[in-house]
Scaffold this motif. Structure first.
Motif, PDB file in Angstrom:
ATOM      1  N   PRO A   4       0.654  -1.513   0.498  1.00  0.00           N
ATOM      2  CA  PRO A   4      -0.146  -0.321   0.440  1.00  0.00           C
ATOM      3  C   PRO A   4       0.946   0.902  -0.093  1.00  0.00           C
ATOM      4  N   SER A  62      -1.778   7.382   1.402  1.00  0.00           N
ATOM      5  CA  SER A  62      -2.471   8.747   0.440  1.00  0.00           C
ATOM      6  C   SER A  62      -1.075  10.417   0.677  1.00  0.00           C
ATOM      7  N   ASP A 107      -1.329   0.078 -10.731  1.00  0.00           N
ATOM      8  CA  ASP A 107      -0.727   1.467 -10.261  1.00  0.00           C
ATOM      9  C   ASP A 107      -1.783   1.493  -8.670  1.00  0.00           C
ATOM     10  N   GLY A 108      -3.491   0.919  -8.809  1.00  0.00           N
ATOM     11  CA  GLY A 108      -4.020   0.949  -8.434  1.00  0.00           C
ATOM     12  C   GLY A 108      -5.136   0.113  -7.734  1.00  0.00           C
ATOM     13  N   ASP A 165     -10.006   2.704  -5.295  1.00  0.00           N
ATOM     14  CA  ASP A 165      -9.630   4.132  -4.986  1.00  0.00           C
ATOM     15  C   ASP A 165      -8.195   4.117  -4.506  1.00  0.00           C
ATOM     16  N   MET A 166      -7.966   3.446  -4.084  1.00  0.00           N
ATOM     17  CA  MET A 166      -6.372   2.237  -3.337  1.00  0.00           C
ATOM     18  C   MET A 166      -5.625   2.435  -4.768  1.00  0.00           C
ATOM     19  N   LYS A 167      -4.206   3.264  -3.669  1.00  0.00           N
ATOM     20  CA  LYS A 167      -3.071   2.846  -4.821  1.00  0.00           C
ATOM     21  C   LYS A 167      -2.039   2.173  -4.042  1.00  0.00           C
ATOM     22  N   PHE A 168      -1.694   0.636  -4.776  1.00  0.00           N
ATOM     23  CA  PHE A 168      -1.092  -0.091  -4.545  1.00  0.00           C
ATOM     24  C   PHE A 168      -0.043  -0.155  -5.523  1.00  0.00           C
TER      25      PHE A 168
END
Length: 165
Positions: free
Chosen positions: A15, A18, A99-100, A103-106
Motif C-alpha cells: 500500500p 495517501s 497502479d491501484g 480508489d486505493m493506491k498499491f
C-alpha cells in the motif's frame, strides 16, 4: 491428450499512503491491512482493466479464459493468481503497470512465479511468515509472545494448502 499448463503468480500488494509524495522516502505508518479491503474480485477487475488499457482486446481475449485469482489475504496483502503458461507475460506486464485497485493506491510486487501450485503454496507460506515477523518487529513484540498472528498463520496455512488446481 495434452494438459492445460499454468503459471502461478504470488503477488504482494504494497500500500502507498495517501499523503506520500513521489520520490520521497516511504513511511512505515500506513493504514492497517484490515482497512484496505483487498479481495479477489477487486484484484481481478483491476487486472482486467490494466490488460485492456495496455494490451487491448487482443490481450484480454488471450488471457480471459485462464485468468483467476485463487487466494487473497487482506492481512498480508498477498494473492495467488493463475494464468495460462503462454499468456503469463501479458499478466506479468499488466501487474507491473497496475497502479491501484479502485480508489486505493498499491505497488504490486511479484514475489514468486511457479509452474505448479505446490511451489507457489510453499512460497506463499514462507512469505506469510516473513510478513508476520515484520509486523511483530514493528510492534517490538518478543518472539515468544502469543498474539492473534499465530492463529492467522495457522488458518492461512490451511487455506493455502487446501488450494486445488
Amino acid at each position: 491428450m495434452v494438459r492445460f499448463k499454468n503459471r502461478w503468480f504470488l503477488v504482494e500488494f504494497l500500500p502507498i499512503p495517501s499523503n506520500a509524495k513521489i520520490l520521497s522516502i516511504p513511511s512505515t505508518q500506513s493504514k492497517p491491512a484490515a482497512q484496505l479491503e483487498l479481495d479477489g474480485r477487486k484484484i481481478h477487475s483491476a487486472l482486467k482493466q490494466s490488460i485492456l488499457a495496455n494490451y487491448g482486446d487482443v490481450g484480454w481475449g488471450a488471457v480471459a479464459l485462464s485468468l483467476s485469482v485463487k487466494y487473497c489475504s487482506p492481512t498480508t496483502n498477498i494473492c495467488i493468481i493463475r494464468v495460462g503458461r503462454d499468456q503469463h507475460n501479458i499478466v506479468w506486464g499488466a501487474l507491473t503497470l497496475l497502479d491501484g485497485l479502485e480508489d486505493m493506491k498499491f505497488i504490486p510486487n511479484v514475489v514468486h512465479v511457479s509452474g505448479t501450485i505446490k511451489h507457489c503454496q510453499l512460497a506463499a507460506i514462507a512469505h506469510n511468515r516473513t510478513v508476520i515477523a515484520r509486523y511483530r518487529a514493528m510492534a517490538k513484540a518478543p518472539t515468544t509472545y502469543q498474539d492473534s498472528y499465530e492463529t492467522y498463520l495457522e488458518s492461512s496455512n490451511r487455506e493455502i494448502e487446501a488450494l486445488q488446481d
